[in-house]
Design a protein around this motif. Structure first.
Motif, PDB file in Angstrom:
ATOM      1  N   SER A  11       2.208   5.010  -6.676  1.00  0.00           N
ATOM      2  CA  SER A  11       0.805   5.424  -6.655  1.00  0.00           C
ATOM      3  C   SER A  11       0.619   6.749  -7.388  1.00  0.00           C
ATOM      4  O   SER A  11      -0.349   6.929  -8.123  1.00  0.00           O
ATOM      5  CB  SER A  11       0.326   5.567  -5.227  1.00  0.00           C
ATOM      6  OG  SER A  11       0.304   4.321  -4.590  1.00  0.00           O
ATOM      7  N   ALA A  12       1.554   7.661  -7.205  1.00  0.00           N
ATOM      8  CA  ALA A  12       1.481   8.947  -7.887  1.00  0.00           C
ATOM      9  C   ALA A  12       1.590   8.776  -9.401  1.00  0.00           C
ATOM     10  O   ALA A  12       0.910   9.447 -10.171  1.00  0.00           O
ATOM     11  CB  ALA A  12       2.568   9.885  -7.378  1.00  0.00           C
ATOM     12  N   MET A  13       2.468   7.863  -9.837  1.00  0.00           N
ATOM     13  CA  MET A  13       2.623   7.622 -11.277  1.00  0.00           C
ATOM     14  C   MET A  13       1.349   7.022 -11.884  1.00  0.00           C
ATOM     15  O   MET A  13       1.008   7.307 -13.032  1.00  0.00           O
ATOM     16  CB  MET A  13       3.794   6.657 -11.527  1.00  0.00           C
ATOM     17  CG  MET A  13       5.135   7.302 -11.381  1.00  0.00           C
ATOM     18  SD  MET A  13       6.387   6.088 -11.828  1.00  0.00           S
ATOM     19  CE  MET A  13       7.718   6.606 -10.799  1.00  0.00           C
ATOM     20  N   LEU A  14       0.662   6.217 -11.103  1.00  0.00           N
ATOM     21  CA  LEU A  14      -0.567   5.592 -11.588  1.00  0.00           C
ATOM     22  C   LEU A  14      -1.771   6.533 -11.458  1.00  0.00           C
ATOM     23  O   LEU A  14      -2.840   6.246 -11.971  1.00  0.00           O
ATOM     24  CB  LEU A  14      -0.853   4.299 -10.815  1.00  0.00           C
ATOM     25  CG  LEU A  14       0.143   3.178 -11.043  1.00  0.00           C
ATOM     26  CD1 LEU A  14      -0.110   2.013 -10.091  1.00  0.00           C
ATOM     27  CD2 LEU A  14       0.087   2.694 -12.491  1.00  0.00           C
ATOM     28  N   SER A  32       7.925   7.687  -0.491  1.00  0.00           N
ATOM     29  CA  SER A  32       8.359   6.298  -0.438  1.00  0.00           C
ATOM     30  C   SER A  32       8.132   5.682  -1.816  1.00  0.00           C
ATOM     31  O   SER A  32       7.471   6.265  -2.677  1.00  0.00           O
ATOM     32  CB  SER A  32       7.562   5.530   0.616  1.00  0.00           C
ATOM     33  OG  SER A  32       6.208   5.397   0.193  1.00  0.00           O
ATOM     34  N   ALA A  33       8.685   4.515  -2.036  1.00  0.00           N
ATOM     35  CA  ALA A  33       8.529   3.841  -3.325  1.00  0.00           C
ATOM     36  C   ALA A  33       7.050   3.588  -3.615  1.00  0.00           C
ATOM     37  O   ALA A  33       6.583   3.755  -4.757  1.00  0.00           O
ATOM     38  CB  ALA A  33       9.305   2.526  -3.322  1.00  0.00           C
ATOM     39  N   PRO A  52      -4.460   7.856  -5.286  1.00  0.00           N
ATOM     40  CA  PRO A  52      -3.973   8.350  -4.006  1.00  0.00           C
ATOM     41  C   PRO A  52      -3.290   7.225  -3.230  1.00  0.00           C
ATOM     42  O   PRO A  52      -3.762   6.085  -3.239  1.00  0.00           O
ATOM     43  CB  PRO A  52      -5.228   8.841  -3.305  1.00  0.00           C
ATOM     44  CG  PRO A  52      -6.356   8.136  -3.964  1.00  0.00           C
ATOM     45  CD  PRO A  52      -5.906   7.845  -5.375  1.00  0.00           C
ATOM     46  N   ALA A  53      -2.212   7.530  -2.598  1.00  0.00           N
ATOM     47  CA  ALA A  53      -1.464   6.541  -1.816  1.00  0.00           C
ATOM     48  C   ALA A  53      -2.071   6.421  -0.430  1.00  0.00           C
ATOM     49  O   ALA A  53      -2.225   7.403   0.276  1.00  0.00           O
ATOM     50  CB  ALA A  53      -0.004   6.942  -1.707  1.00  0.00           C
ATOM     51  N   THR A  54      -2.438   5.215  -0.063  1.00  0.00           N
ATOM     52  CA  THR A  54      -2.936   4.970   1.289  1.00  0.00           C
ATOM     53  C   THR A  54      -2.012   3.938   1.920  1.00  0.00           C
ATOM     54  O   THR A  54      -1.668   2.931   1.318  1.00  0.00           O
ATOM     55  CB  THR A  54      -4.386   4.444   1.275  1.00  0.00           C
ATOM     56  OG1 THR A  54      -4.433   3.268   0.476  1.00  0.00           O
ATOM     57  CG2 THR A  54      -5.319   5.495   0.749  1.00  0.00           C
ATOM     58  N   VAL A  55      -1.629   4.207   3.113  1.00  0.00           N
ATOM     59  CA  VAL A  55      -0.706   3.293   3.793  1.00  0.00           C
ATOM     60  C   VAL A  55      -1.400   2.680   4.974  1.00  0.00           C
ATOM     61  O   VAL A  55      -2.159   3.219   5.660  1.00  0.00           O
ATOM     62  CB  VAL A  55       0.571   4.051   4.244  1.00  0.00           C
ATOM     63  CG1 VAL A  55       1.498   3.119   4.983  1.00  0.00           C
ATOM     64  CG2 VAL A  55       1.246   4.646   3.054  1.00  0.00           C
TER      65      VAL A  55
END
Length: 103
Positions: A94-97, A88-89, A100-103
């Motif tokens: 989050s990956a670029m920064l 997802s966007a 870890p992406a947490t939803v």
């Protein structure tokens, strides 16, 4: 068909291989594979079940050659498509920064 696997002769038939593999749960395919019926099996697993030999006693190439001659579809690891995961966007950002992406 007569074939030699690990220096031992075997008389294999397509129906015999199908019967031998019936009820055998496929292991995870990490390399070469053989499609038996509707299932994809690792080559070494098919070789072990069909010949009754230890997987270390034969090469994947020997089994691939025999299965191809019997008319089975064989694939190497590069032909198995890895599933692609769409992000997802939010996950992309989050990956670029580097977080870890947490939803």
């Amino acid at each position: 068909m007569r074939c030699v696997i690990a220096r031992f002769p075997f008389d294999l038939t397509k129906s015999g291989v199908l019967e031998s593999m019936k009820g055998v749960k496929p292991e995870e395919v990490l390399g070469e594979s053989v499609i038996v019926g509707r299932r994809t099996y690792p080559v070494k697993q098919v070789g072990q079940v069909v010949t009754g030999q230890d997987r270390r006693d034969f090469s994947a190439g020997e089994v691939l050659r025999a299965m191809t001659q019997l008319g089975f579809t064989c694939r190497d690891h590069s032909q198995t498509a890895a599933p692609t995961r769409t992000l997802s966007a939010f996950q992309e950002a989050s990956a670029m920064l580097g977080a870890p992406a947490t939803v």
